[in-house]
Scaffold this motif. Structure first.
Motif, PDB file in Angstrom:
ATOM      1  N   VAL A 188      55.990  13.392 -17.080  1.00  0.00           N
ATOM      2  CA  VAL A 188      55.052  13.541 -15.963  1.00  0.00           C
ATOM      3  C   VAL A 188      53.802  12.740 -16.327  1.00  0.00           C
ATOM      4  CG1 VAL A 188      53.615  15.112 -14.622  1.00  0.00           C
ATOM      5  CG2 VAL A 188      55.920  15.813 -15.314  1.00  0.00           C
ATOM      6  N   VAL A 189      53.503  11.726 -15.517  1.00  0.00           N
ATOM      7  CA  VAL A 189      52.310  10.910 -15.725  1.00  0.00           C
ATOM      8  C   VAL A 189      51.175  11.516 -14.903  1.00  0.00           C
ATOM      9  CG1 VAL A 189      51.295   8.608 -15.561  1.00  0.00           C
ATOM     10  CG2 VAL A 189      53.752   8.873 -16.028  1.00  0.00           C
ATOM     11  N   CYS A 190      50.058  11.805 -15.564  1.00  0.00           N
ATOM     12  CA  CYS A 190      48.917  12.441 -14.903  1.00  0.00           C
ATOM     13  C   CYS A 190      47.749  11.460 -14.864  1.00  0.00           C
ATOM     14  CB  CYS A 190      48.499  13.702 -15.649  1.00  0.00           C
ATOM     15  SG  CYS A 190      49.849  14.888 -15.877  1.00  0.00           S
ATOM     16  N   LEU A 191      47.032  11.443 -13.759  1.00  0.00           N
ATOM     17  CA  LEU A 191      45.919  10.512 -13.574  1.00  0.00           C
ATOM     18  C   LEU A 191      44.694  11.269 -13.081  1.00  0.00           C
ATOM     19  CD1 LEU A 191      44.643   7.684 -13.303  1.00  0.00           C
ATOM     20  CD2 LEU A 191      45.640   7.575 -10.995  1.00  0.00           C
ATOM     21  N   SER A 192      43.574  11.051 -13.770  1.00  0.00           N
ATOM     22  CA  SER A 192      42.285  11.606 -13.356  1.00  0.00           C
ATOM     23  C   SER A 192      41.384  10.452 -12.941  1.00  0.00           C
ATOM     24  CB  SER A 192      41.633  12.391 -14.505  1.00  0.00           C
ATOM     25  OG  SER A 192      40.278  12.675 -14.205  1.00  0.00           O
ATOM     26  N   PRO A 193      41.118  10.275 -11.640  1.00  0.00           N
ATOM     27  CA  PRO A 193      40.274   9.164 -11.185  1.00  0.00           C
ATOM     28  C   PRO A 193      38.891   9.161 -11.829  1.00  0.00           C
ATOM     29  CG  PRO A 193      41.439  10.150  -9.326  1.00  0.00           C
ATOM     30  CD  PRO A 193      41.678  11.042 -10.502  1.00  0.00           C
ATOM     31  N   GLU A 194      38.313  10.301 -12.033  1.00  0.00           N
ATOM     32  CA  GLU A 194      36.985  10.360 -12.647  1.00  0.00           C
ATOM     33  C   GLU A 194      37.043   9.896 -14.101  1.00  0.00           C
ATOM     34  OE1 GLU A 194      35.285  14.218 -12.187  1.00  0.00           O
ATOM     35  OE2 GLU A 194      35.309  14.146  -9.984  1.00  0.00           O
ATOM     36  N   GLU A 195      38.083  10.321 -14.829  1.00  0.00           N
ATOM     37  CA  GLU A 195      38.239   9.884 -16.210  1.00  0.00           C
ATOM     38  C   GLU A 195      38.538   8.397 -16.276  1.00  0.00           C
ATOM     39  OE1 GLU A 195      37.862  11.413 -19.225  1.00  0.00           O
ATOM     40  OE2 GLU A 195      36.917  12.983 -18.015  1.00  0.00           O
ATOM     41  N   ALA A 196      39.286   7.887 -15.288  1.00  0.00           N
ATOM     42  CA  ALA A 196      39.588   6.459 -15.261  1.00  0.00           C
ATOM     43  C   ALA A 196      38.306   5.638 -15.125  1.00  0.00           C
ATOM     44  CB  ALA A 196      40.547   6.146 -14.118  1.00  0.00           C
ATOM     45  N   ALA A 197      37.420   6.084 -14.242  1.00  0.00           N
ATOM     46  CA  ALA A 197      36.141   5.386 -14.068  1.00  0.00           C
ATOM     47  C   ALA A 197      35.303   5.450 -15.347  1.00  0.00           C
ATOM     48  CB  ALA A 197      35.375   5.993 -12.893  1.00  0.00           C
ATOM     49  N   LYS A 198      35.331   6.578 -16.006  1.00  0.00           N
ATOM     50  CA  LYS A 198      34.581   6.730 -17.252  1.00  0.00           C
ATOM     51  C   LYS A 198      35.157   5.825 -18.346  1.00  0.00           C
ATOM     52  CE  LYS A 198      33.241  10.187 -20.730  1.00  0.00           C
ATOM     53  NZ  LYS A 198      33.816   9.436 -21.855  1.00  0.00           N
ATOM     54  N   ASP A 199      36.493   5.770 -18.439  1.00  0.00           N
ATOM     55  CA  ASP A 199      37.124   4.906 -19.435  1.00  0.00           C
ATOM     56  C   ASP A 199      36.752   3.444 -19.208  1.00  0.00           C
ATOM     57  OD1 ASP A 199      38.301   7.092 -20.599  1.00  0.00           O
ATOM     58  OD2 ASP A 199      40.250   6.814 -19.620  1.00  0.00           O
ATOM     59  N   GLU A 200      36.704   3.029 -17.942  1.00  0.00           N
ATOM     60  CA  GLU A 200      36.335   1.645 -17.615  1.00  0.00           C
ATOM     61  C   GLU A 200      34.899   1.353 -18.064  1.00  0.00           C
ATOM     62  OE1 GLU A 200      36.286  -2.193 -16.405  1.00  0.00           O
ATOM     63  OE2 GLU A 200      38.066  -0.897 -16.455  1.00  0.00           O
ATOM     64  N   ARG A 201      33.992   2.292 -17.791  1.00  0.00           N
ATOM     65  CA  ARG A 201      32.584   2.095 -18.191  1.00  0.00           C
ATOM     66  C   ARG A 201      32.462   2.033 -19.714  1.00  0.00           C
ATOM     67  NH1 ARG A 201      31.821   6.074 -14.173  1.00  0.00           N
ATOM     68  NH2 ARG A 201      31.508   7.671 -15.797  1.00  0.00           N
ATOM     69  N   ASP A 202      33.171   2.931 -20.411  1.00  0.00           N
ATOM     70  CA  ASP A 202      33.088   2.957 -21.867  1.00  0.00           C
ATOM     71  C   ASP A 202      33.627   1.654 -22.470  1.00  0.00           C
ATOM     72  OD1 ASP A 202      32.051   5.472 -21.668  1.00  0.00           O
ATOM     73  OD2 ASP A 202      33.915   6.520 -22.199  1.00  0.00           O
ATOM     74  N   ARG A 203      34.753   1.184 -21.938  1.00  0.00           N
ATOM     75  CA  ARG A 203      35.336  -0.050 -22.464  1.00  0.00           C
ATOM     76  C   ARG A 203      34.415  -1.234 -22.201  1.00  0.00           C
ATOM     77  NH1 ARG A 203      39.781   0.493 -20.456  1.00  0.00           N
ATOM     78  NH2 ARG A 203      39.291  -0.446 -18.435  1.00  0.00           N
ATOM     79  N   GLN A 204      33.833  -1.278 -21.018  1.00  0.00           N
ATOM     80  CA  GLN A 204      32.937  -2.391 -20.698  1.00  0.00           C
ATOM     81  C   GLN A 204      31.726  -2.391 -21.624  1.00  0.00           C
ATOM     82  OE1 GLN A 204      33.804  -4.825 -18.524  1.00  0.00           O
ATOM     83  NE2 GLN A 204      32.055  -5.851 -19.480  1.00  0.00           N
ATOM     84  N   ALA A 205      31.242  -1.200 -21.972  1.00  0.00           N
ATOM     85  CA  ALA A 205      30.098  -1.107 -22.892  1.00  0.00           C
ATOM     86  C   ALA A 205      30.481  -1.633 -24.275  1.00  0.00           C
ATOM     87  CB  ALA A 205      29.624   0.339 -22.982  1.00  0.00           C
ATOM     88  N   VAL A 229      42.841  -5.859 -23.901  1.00  0.00           N
ATOM     89  CA  VAL A 229      41.936  -5.265 -22.910  1.00  0.00           C
ATOM     90  C   VAL A 229      42.727  -4.792 -21.700  1.00  0.00           C
ATOM     91  CG1 VAL A 229      40.023  -5.716 -21.325  1.00  0.00           C
ATOM     92  CG2 VAL A 229      39.938  -6.598 -23.674  1.00  0.00           C
ATOM     93  N   GLU A 230      43.664  -5.647 -21.213  1.00  0.00           N
ATOM     94  CA  GLU A 230      44.465  -5.277 -20.049  1.00  0.00           C
ATOM     95  C   GLU A 230      45.399  -4.104 -20.370  1.00  0.00           C
ATOM     96  OE1 GLU A 230      44.153  -6.242 -16.954  1.00  0.00           O
ATOM     97  OE2 GLU A 230      42.408  -7.356 -17.674  1.00  0.00           O
ATOM     98  N   ALA A 231      45.955  -4.114 -21.581  1.00  0.00           N
ATOM     99  CA  ALA A 231      46.836  -3.007 -21.983  1.00  0.00           C
ATOM    100  C   ALA A 231      46.059  -1.708 -22.045  1.00  0.00           C
ATOM    101  CB  ALA A 231      47.467  -3.317 -23.343  1.00  0.00           C
ATOM    102  N   ASP A 232      44.828  -1.768 -22.521  1.00  0.00           N
ATOM    103  CA  ASP A 232      43.991  -0.570 -22.581  1.00  0.00           C
ATOM    104  C   ASP A 232      43.626  -0.093 -21.184  1.00  0.00           C
ATOM    105  OD1 ASP A 232      42.374   1.168 -24.597  1.00  0.00           O
ATOM    106  OD2 ASP A 232      40.884   0.614 -23.088  1.00  0.00           O
ATOM    107  N   ARG A 233      43.408  -1.032 -20.265  1.00  0.00           N
ATOM    108  CA  ARG A 233      43.044  -0.674 -18.895  1.00  0.00           C
ATOM    109  C   ARG A 233      44.177   0.086 -18.200  1.00  0.00           C
ATOM    110  NH1 ARG A 233      40.947  -5.254 -17.509  1.00  0.00           N
ATOM    111  NH2 ARG A 233      38.768  -4.584 -17.647  1.00  0.00           N
ATOM    112  N   ARG A 234      45.415  -0.202 -18.569  1.00  0.00           N
ATOM    113  CA  ARG A 234      46.574   0.497 -17.968  1.00  0.00           C
ATOM    114  C   ARG A 234      46.545   1.996 -18.276  1.00  0.00           C
ATOM    115  NH1 ARG A 234      51.719  -1.592 -20.308  1.00  0.00           N
ATOM    116  NH2 ARG A 234      52.625  -0.125 -18.813  1.00  0.00           N
ATOM    117  N   LEU A 235      45.849   2.370 -19.339  1.00  0.00           N
ATOM    118  CA  LEU A 235      45.831   3.776 -19.757  1.00  0.00           C
ATOM    119  C   LEU A 235      44.641   4.552 -19.205  1.00  0.00           C
ATOM    120  CD1 LEU A 235      46.746   3.305 -23.535  1.00  0.00           C
ATOM    121  CD2 LEU A 235      48.282   3.546 -21.583  1.00  0.00           C
ATOM    122  N   ASP A 236      43.767   3.889 -18.457  1.00  0.00           N
ATOM    123  CA  ASP A 236      42.539   4.537 -17.987  1.00  0.00           C
ATOM    124  C   ASP A 236      42.837   5.818 -17.211  1.00  0.00           C
ATOM    125  OD1 ASP A 236      41.098   2.586 -19.125  1.00  0.00           O
ATOM    126  OD2 ASP A 236      40.389   1.639 -17.274  1.00  0.00           O
TER     127      ASP A 236
END
Length: 540
Positions: A336-353, A394-401
């Motif tokens: 079961v693949v679970c996705l949290s949109p809020e966590e995805a946005a946070k992961d993107e911000r953290d990676r960009q930083a 970077v792209e591989a990490d983005r797939r896990l956001d």
């Protein structure tokens, strides 16, 4: 009868008169009549006549006389002790029938002191003032609780040894009593592990150096594994040598649950640290008692998850606020693949930083400044010509956001699987200081047996905490544990002797202390109580 202030005079010159009034019933109607008017309130205050009147009246009220005496030199002795926590947790200790469990386990042993009282003292100390047994022996002198006045340091030492000796019998007896007392259905089990270090340099059979979650690798430690049910109630706990891997601890606890408690089929829930083929086999391939499971997957380390599960197309189903799920089947394995949109946005911000900082560091300080930096390592590509940012990484990490992947052999729907896994906070709160008053550390014992006995006392304390929290939730009393403990600690018992008569005085209730006493089933004590056996004044 009561006093009241009666307004009088004109709008330009208003004043009030102090009256003594009595209520009486006239048929079905309650009426009032004035018994006396004592005079103008401002004149009575200015002349000090109100204070004189109250002092004179207090001679006819034992409660007021005692309270008034605390402000003067008439008392011959006066001591204050902590009262709130022992009242609340002592009641829960009795309701869990722990005295009935501990006394039989100590039968035939010549301790020379009350082993049940000492066990409660150790548990109470973990909740109120975590520290060494030496500190605990001094702290007990400040606590108002039956039997504590007779306890000494040697009694605490001997009790930790006793708890180690009987921990298997104690755990088993509590397990079956809990099933009867609380009618619990054991359908979900949440498991987690942690480590706790010891202030000793030398290693022993259990004290071993290993992976330290506390970042104290120089100290030997114990590994703890605890299982709780869906309500957060501790079902089982185990202590392992400090170099035991999580997966090995997990497997041994599963074996123990089968052998010691003869538990039938349940769903075991654990995070990704427990994920391994050995774990799955230990759970599902047992001939007589296979367990269902919901396990977190290691997304970066499991090839099947990275290449097969996460690459499958499919529409996500929204099952809760900020939670979407989709099911993926690979062979006979269900994910079961679970996705949290809020966590995805946070992961993107953290990676960009991280990437921004990485680019700045490369530009200003050069490659040597980033080599060896764990935060940068996964985004680096090291070539003969230098160091660059690895865009594929970077792209591989983005797939896990915002994603986490679960595997299960249950027939639960994807939504139920995700919500079940989210319930892991029930066991994780056991080990998190910010969410729980439970403190296993510090451990200063030199021997393994007394150290493990110390840990057993900590889990007895956990039972009390979980019990009280469940009662608070049931009555919808919302408060944090730090605030709750602060308010309870302010409730103190003051022992004093007035004119040769001993009294016990209760201080005022602060914050949620009164509510907590009621929730725990404790009758709030009277403000003043005589201790010489004479009838006590009936005062709420």
């Amino acid at each position: 009868m009561f006093f009241r202030a009666k307004k009088s005079g004109s709008k330009e010159r208003p004043h009030e008169y102090l009256q003594v009034v009595e209520s009486y019933r006239d048929g079905k109607t309650v009426r009032q009549r004035i018994l006396a008017t004592l005079g103008r309130l401002d004149h009575l205050k200015a002349s000090g006549q109100i204070e004189a009147l109250m002092e004179s009246l207090s001679r006819f009220s034992e409660r007021l006389r005692v309270i008034s005496a605390t402000r003067g030199p008439k008392i011959t002795s006066c001591t204050a002790k902590l009262w709130g926590p022992p009242l609340v947790f002592g009641k829960l200790w009795e309701r869990q029938r722990l005295p009935e469990v501990i006394h039989p386990l100590a039968a035939g042993r010549r301790f020379g002191f009350d082993i049940e009282r000492t066990s409660f003292a150790l548990a109470l100390q973990r909740l109120c003032e975590p520290g060494s047994d030496l500190q605990g022996s001094q702290w007990l002198k400040t606590v108002e609780c039956p039997g504590f006045e007779e306890l000494a340091l040697q009694h605490l030492y001997r009790t930790t040894g006793f708890l180690h000796e009987v921990r298997s019998e104690l755990e088993r007896e509590l397990f079956f009593r809990d099933r009867d007392l609380f009618s619990q259905q054991l359908d979900l089990l949440f498991l987690d592990t942690t480590s706790t270090y010891v202030y000793r340099d030398e290693e022993t059979e259990y004290r071993k150096r290993g992976y330290s979650r506390d970042r104290r690798p120089e100290l030997p430690q114990f590994v703890l594994c605890v299982a709780v049910n869906a309500q957060g109630w501790p079902v089982a706990w185990e202590v392992f040598p400090g170099n035991t891997a999580d997966i090995e601890a997990f497997s041994q606890v599963i074996t123990k649950l089968r052998e010691r408690f003869r538990i039938g089929r349940v769903v075991v829930v654990a995070d990704r640290a427990m994920m391994a083929q050995k774990t799955v086999k230990a759970l599902s391939e047992h001939k007589s008692a296979p367990f269902d499971y919901v396990l977190g997957c290691r997304m970066r380390r499991q090839t099947e998850v990275t290449e097969e599960v996460l690459s499958r197309a499919g529409r996500y189903q929204e099952v809760a606020s900020n939670l979407k799920v989709k099911e993926v089947v690979v062979g006979d394995r269900r994910y079961v693949v679970c996705l949290s949109p809020e966590e995805a946005a946070k992961d993107e911000r953290d990676r960009q930083a991280i990437l921004t900082k990485l680019e700045e560091t490369l530009a200003t300080k050069g490659p040597k400044a980033v080599i060896g930096n764990k935060g940068f390592a996964r985004f680096l590509k090291v070539l003969k010509g230098g160091v660059t940012i690895n865009q594929q990484a970077v792209e591989a990490d983005r797939r896990l956001d915002g994603k986490f992947v679960l595997t299960t052999n249950t027939s639960l729907s994807p939504a139920e699987v995700a919500k079940t896994y989210k319930g892991l906070w029930r066991v994780e709160r056991t080990f998190r200081k910010e969410k729980s008053t439970l403190e296993v550390r510090p451990i200063y014992h030199q021997r393994d047996d007394t150290s493990i006995g110390h840990i057993v006392a900590s889990f007895l304390a956990l039972r009390l905490e979980v019990d009280l929290q469940a009662r608070l939730d049931d009555k919808k009393v919302e408060t944090s544990w730090p605030d709750l403990m602060r308010d309870l600690k302010q409730l103190q018992a003051i022992r004093m002797t007035l004119d040769g008569t001993p009294y016990l005085i209760r201080t005022d209730f602060q914050g949620v202390a009164y509510q907590v006493l009621k929730v725990a089933g404790v009758r709030p004590p009277s403000r003043v109580m005589r201790l010489d056996g004479a009838p006590e004044p009936v005062v709420p």
